[in-house]
Design a protein around this motif. Structure first.
Motif, PDB file in Angstrom:
ATOM      1  N   ASP A  40       0.832  -1.207   0.000  1.00 49.70           N
ATOM      2  CA  ASP A  40       0.000   0.000   0.000  1.00 49.70           C
ATOM      3  C   ASP A  40       0.868   1.258   0.000  1.00 49.70           C
ATOM      4  OD1 ASP A  40      -2.890  -0.655   0.046  1.00 49.70           O
ATOM      5  OD2 ASP A  40      -2.335  -1.807   1.817  1.00 49.70           O
ATOM      6  N   ARG A  92      -6.130   2.968  -3.810  1.00 49.07           N
ATOM      7  CA  ARG A  92      -6.368   1.515  -3.933  1.00 49.07           C
ATOM      8  C   ARG A  92      -7.813   1.271  -4.387  1.00 49.07           C
ATOM      9  NH1 ARG A  92      -4.284  -3.282   0.177  1.00 49.07           N
ATOM     10  NH2 ARG A  92      -5.080  -5.024  -1.056  1.00 49.07           N
ATOM     11  N   PHE A 146      -3.007  -6.215  -5.496  1.00 52.26           N
ATOM     12  CA  PHE A 146      -4.315  -5.861  -4.953  1.00 52.26           C
ATOM     13  C   PHE A 146      -5.410  -6.824  -5.386  1.00 52.26           C
ATOM     14  CE2 PHE A 146      -2.921  -1.124  -4.859  1.00 52.26           C
ATOM     15  CZ  PHE A 146      -2.173  -1.372  -3.719  1.00 52.26           C
TER      16      PHE A 146
END
Length: 224
Positions: A40, A92, A146
């Motif tokens: 992240d 994200r 992800f």
């Protein structure tokens, strides 16, 4: 004094750019795995970095090449795809990924037939290839780390939204005397030369876009 060398399309140096910058993108892709970076934090860092880098490029082009402000607006397909890719990495966001994934196809054309005038090590050249490869870096990063996915609804929205943008840019190009998304004229020496004269190549591009978007969706069809 800034020494500016002219870029030569499909010259040996051009292929060094393709594989050289591409290799750096691959290296950046594996950095989180090699050095155990937080995925992240690394994504957010890359997003902020590329946005800053793009702003510096626009300022550089304005000050060094005296490009008119109207030519520096982020209305080319790759530019707003780049901005969305950076936001996708920062936030994200799978929703943004749905657009960036399909729109990233334009970056391939840009890398193979770049609309630039200068060669390495001019900053405009470095920024051009860095930003376009970043789009693919971000796409594969989101797929790998992800686990983002694509739906058929995302394909439809990507096509509808891109056409909505084109409808806005078409009259704007004539108003500002610009050529965003190449709606006013084709770039020199590009695959668009095979799609007919203006404005018929725009219709041909619509067909090509539908085919490419459909092919890009196929790997996700079984998952859905």
């Amino acid at each position: 004094m800034i020494i500016i060398r002219e870029f030569t399309l499909f010259g040996i140096e051009h292929f060094f750019y393709i594989f050289g910058y591409g290799g750096l993108a691959v290296l950046a892709f594996y950095l989180p795995k090699i050095f155990k970076f937080n995925i992240d934090k690394f994504a957010k860092f890359s997003g902020y970095f590329i946005l800053t880098e793009k702003i510096i490029e626009l300022i550089y082009r304005y000050m060094v090449f005296n490009e008119p402000f109207t030519n520096l607006l982020p209305f080319n397909m790759c530019n707003y795809t780049l901005v969305l890719a950076a936001l996708m990495m920062i936030l994200r966001s799978n929703k943004i990924f749905n657009l960036v994934y399909f729109w990233s196809i334009g970056a391939i054309l840009a890398i193979l037939t770049p609309d630039i005038r200068v060669a390495f090590p001019n900053y405009s050249n470095i920024s051009f290839f860095t930003t376009h490869y970043y789009i693919y870096f971000a796409v594969f990063y989101c797929l790998k780390y992800f686990k983002f996915t694509i739906t058929f609804d995302a394909l439809k929205k990507s096509y509808i939204y891109i056409n909505g943008i084109m409808l806005v840019l078409f009259p704007l190009n004539f108003l500002l005397n610009t050529n965003y998304m190449f709606l006013k004229r084709k770039p020199l020496r590009s695959p668009m030369d095979f799609l007919g004269p203006w404005p018929y190549y725009i219709i041909s591009l619509e067909v090509v876009m539908i085919v490419l978007f459909t092919l890009m969706y196929l790997p996700f069809r079984k998952k859905n």
